[in-house]
Write an enzyme that holds these catalytic residues in place. Sequence first.
Site, PDB file in Angstrom:
ATOM      1  N   ASP A  35       0.843  -1.190   0.000  1.00  0.00           N
ATOM      2  CA  ASP A  35       0.000   0.000   0.000  1.00  0.00           C
ATOM      3  C   ASP A  35       0.877   1.237   0.000  1.00  0.00           C
ATOM      4  OD1 ASP A  35      -2.219  -1.508   0.114  1.00  0.00           O
ATOM      5  OD2 ASP A  35      -2.720  -1.077   2.197  1.00  0.00           O
ATOM      6  N   LYS A  57      -3.707   3.026  -3.090  1.00  0.00           N
ATOM      7  CA  LYS A  57      -4.733   3.937  -3.596  1.00  0.00           C
ATOM      8  C   LYS A  57      -4.216   5.363  -3.506  1.00  0.00           C
ATOM      9  CE  LYS A  57      -8.155   1.071  -1.462  1.00  0.00           C
ATOM     10  NZ  LYS A  57      -8.965   1.035  -0.243  1.00  0.00           N
ATOM     11  N   MET A 172     -10.689   7.502   9.499  1.00  0.00           N
ATOM     12  CA  MET A 172     -11.258   8.226   8.347  1.00  0.00           C
ATOM     13  C   MET A 172     -10.509   9.522   8.105  1.00  0.00           C
ATOM     14  SD  MET A 172     -14.355  10.007  10.268  1.00  0.00           S
ATOM     15  CE  MET A 172     -13.900  10.943  11.706  1.00  0.00           C
TER      16      MET A 172
HETATM   17  N1  SAH Z   1      -5.369  -1.300   8.176  1.00  0.00           N
HETATM   18  C1  SAH Z   1      -5.086   0.005   8.731  1.00  0.00           C
HETATM   19  C2  SAH Z   1      -6.209   0.998   8.504  1.00  0.00           C
HETATM   20  C3  SAH Z   1      -6.454   1.321   7.053  1.00  0.00           C
HETATM   21  S1  SAH Z   1      -7.753   2.484   6.834  1.00  0.00           S
HETATM   22  C4  SAH Z   1      -4.796  -0.148  10.224  1.00  0.00           C
HETATM   23  O1  SAH Z   1      -5.022  -1.199  10.785  1.00  0.00           O
HETATM   24  O2  SAH Z   1      -4.310   0.805  10.817  1.00  0.00           O
HETATM   25  C5  SAH Z   1      -6.868   3.986   6.664  1.00  0.00           C
HETATM   26  C6  SAH Z   1      -7.164   4.890   7.812  1.00  0.00           C
HETATM   27  O3  SAH Z   1      -6.374   4.511   8.912  1.00  0.00           O
HETATM   28  C7  SAH Z   1      -6.802   6.329   7.555  1.00  0.00           C
HETATM   29  O4  SAH Z   1      -7.843   7.024   6.903  1.00  0.00           O
HETATM   30  C8  SAH Z   1      -6.606   6.847   8.959  1.00  0.00           C
HETATM   31  O5  SAH Z   1      -7.832   7.137   9.577  1.00  0.00           O
HETATM   32  C9  SAH Z   1      -6.034   5.645   9.649  1.00  0.00           C
HETATM   33  N2  SAH Z   1      -4.571   5.711   9.771  1.00  0.00           N
HETATM   34  C10 SAH Z   1      -3.663   4.918   9.184  1.00  0.00           C
HETATM   35  N3  SAH Z   1      -2.400   5.238   9.572  1.00  0.00           N
HETATM   36  C11 SAH Z   1      -2.530   6.275  10.423  1.00  0.00           C
HETATM   37  C12 SAH Z   1      -1.617   7.055  11.181  1.00  0.00           C
HETATM   38  N4  SAH Z   1      -0.282   6.839  11.133  1.00  0.00           N
HETATM   39  N5  SAH Z   1      -2.103   8.040  11.978  1.00  0.00           N
HETATM   40  C13 SAH Z   1      -3.427   8.270  12.044  1.00  0.00           C
HETATM   41  N6  SAH Z   1      -4.337   7.570  11.353  1.00  0.00           N
HETATM   42  C14 SAH Z   1      -3.909   6.578  10.561  1.00  0.00           C
END
Ligand code: SAH
Length: 500
Positions: A35, A57, A172
Amino acid sequence: MSGRVYLVGAGPGDPGLITHRALELLARADVILHDRLIPSAVLAAARDGALVLDVGKRGGDESTDQTAIGELLVEHARAGACVVRLKGGDPFVFGRGGEEAELLRAAAVPFEVVPGVTAGVAAPAYAGIPVTHRDHASAVALITGHEDPGKPEPVLDWSALAGFPGTLVLYMGVRQLPVIVERLLGAGRPAEEPAAVVERGTLSAQRTVRATLQTLVQRAGEAGIGAPAITVIGPVAALHDRLDWFAERPLLGRSVAVTRARAQASELAERLRELGATVVEAPAIRIVELPTVVPELSSYDLLCLTSPNGVRLLFEKLRASGRDARALAGIRVAVIGPGTARELERRGIIADVVPERFVAEGLVEALAEVNVGRVLLARARDARDVLVDALRERGAQTDVLELYETVAEPLDAVTREAAMAADYVTFTSSSTVSRFIDALDGEQLSVTTRLVSIGPITSETLRARGLEPNVEATRHDIEGLVQALLADVQGQARPVAPGR
Ligand code: SAH
């Protein structure tokens, strides 16, 4: 025989939060489909020759759509490859890992899942917010704020979530925040409930906005919070005010480029990350072993080693010719500094001579009292001759064993840009200076970039290239360099010379 697909979580951003299992698989994989927003330090764990593809994406529309990703996974696995599907956070938490697993099952491709540290727990944790707490929250809900635009009705039952007896964690973009907050308030979630948004959680650039549910949208807007962000709603959010440990890191929000060889960079890079810096790994050099053979050592009185690399290669070469640490029996060993001494000690040999100043001149001084006789100097090909000259002057019969040379490592455009714009660029040897500046290809560093030199020789080389170091370490090793940089950040250090 079919290969296998590993659905692997890369953690939320801080490269230290990747699992041991994930690193093991990355080092083994033939194909890595990842990703966006996977830290480059994590991707660096891939083996040479692995096929690394970014299938992330971009800004809402999918650059490689889900069907195409599925096809790639199946295709490579069927060709017998070990395939790592690397996802941010945890692959099964809003990562579409479930869909990919179903698809692999349908295609009869064997797969395994490697969980990761999910952003919804990690980002709050790095902001001092425990998502559960004995006194404040006995349940936590992980919620995606991305409603499916194809569906007219909201997918989530907002009144159920408003009544949820525990912490709400929202994955989100901030764009969805106003609508969601409005729905929660409308469904009766208390307006005064503590809330927080954590932007770029676990990364050096992490920022947290603390508010109430009522004021959250406005506060986040004022602070200009962007993606990625996690929103936490619940009494635990208030603990941020007292437990924000991350904000205490001294190098927070600073970017530091590390120019030493990739194989050697990790100690410095990790130390800097621990202090909160964003590290730009920009290896300007690579260590290449030379095909020299270690002579019979017993006829020497003294062995001098001038770098940890030298120690490592000396022992590898001894090993290759059927010898071991006993080949050094009865010989005095002198090293240039504590890093080299440590490397030696790992192999069971305690250095007899470690100078107070970690430069060749320091070693010359330290050897003043030592009977030098016949000396073997094991070192890099491009090393300075100070030590050889000084030893020969004292009448020592000195042989040089060239173990390795440092060659230029080309920097890709993205790394080069990042390094040129960094707040600090660190140089741990003259060869990193020469090669790094060569790699810039005539382009200039940002005027605000401060140059950190490990010691006087490296500083000389900088000056020879028309650059004045802003910081010079007083102790010429990695820890000394880190301390000098820290002092500079805290404004305590007097630069070697004003400006550049
Ligand atoms: N599989 C991932 C989530 C993917 S959805 C997990 O388990 O963390 C993507 C969302 O994750 C983003 O829109 C954001 O809300 C959150 N996200 C991912 N990395 C982040 C980070 N370092 N800090 C804050 N939010 C994060």
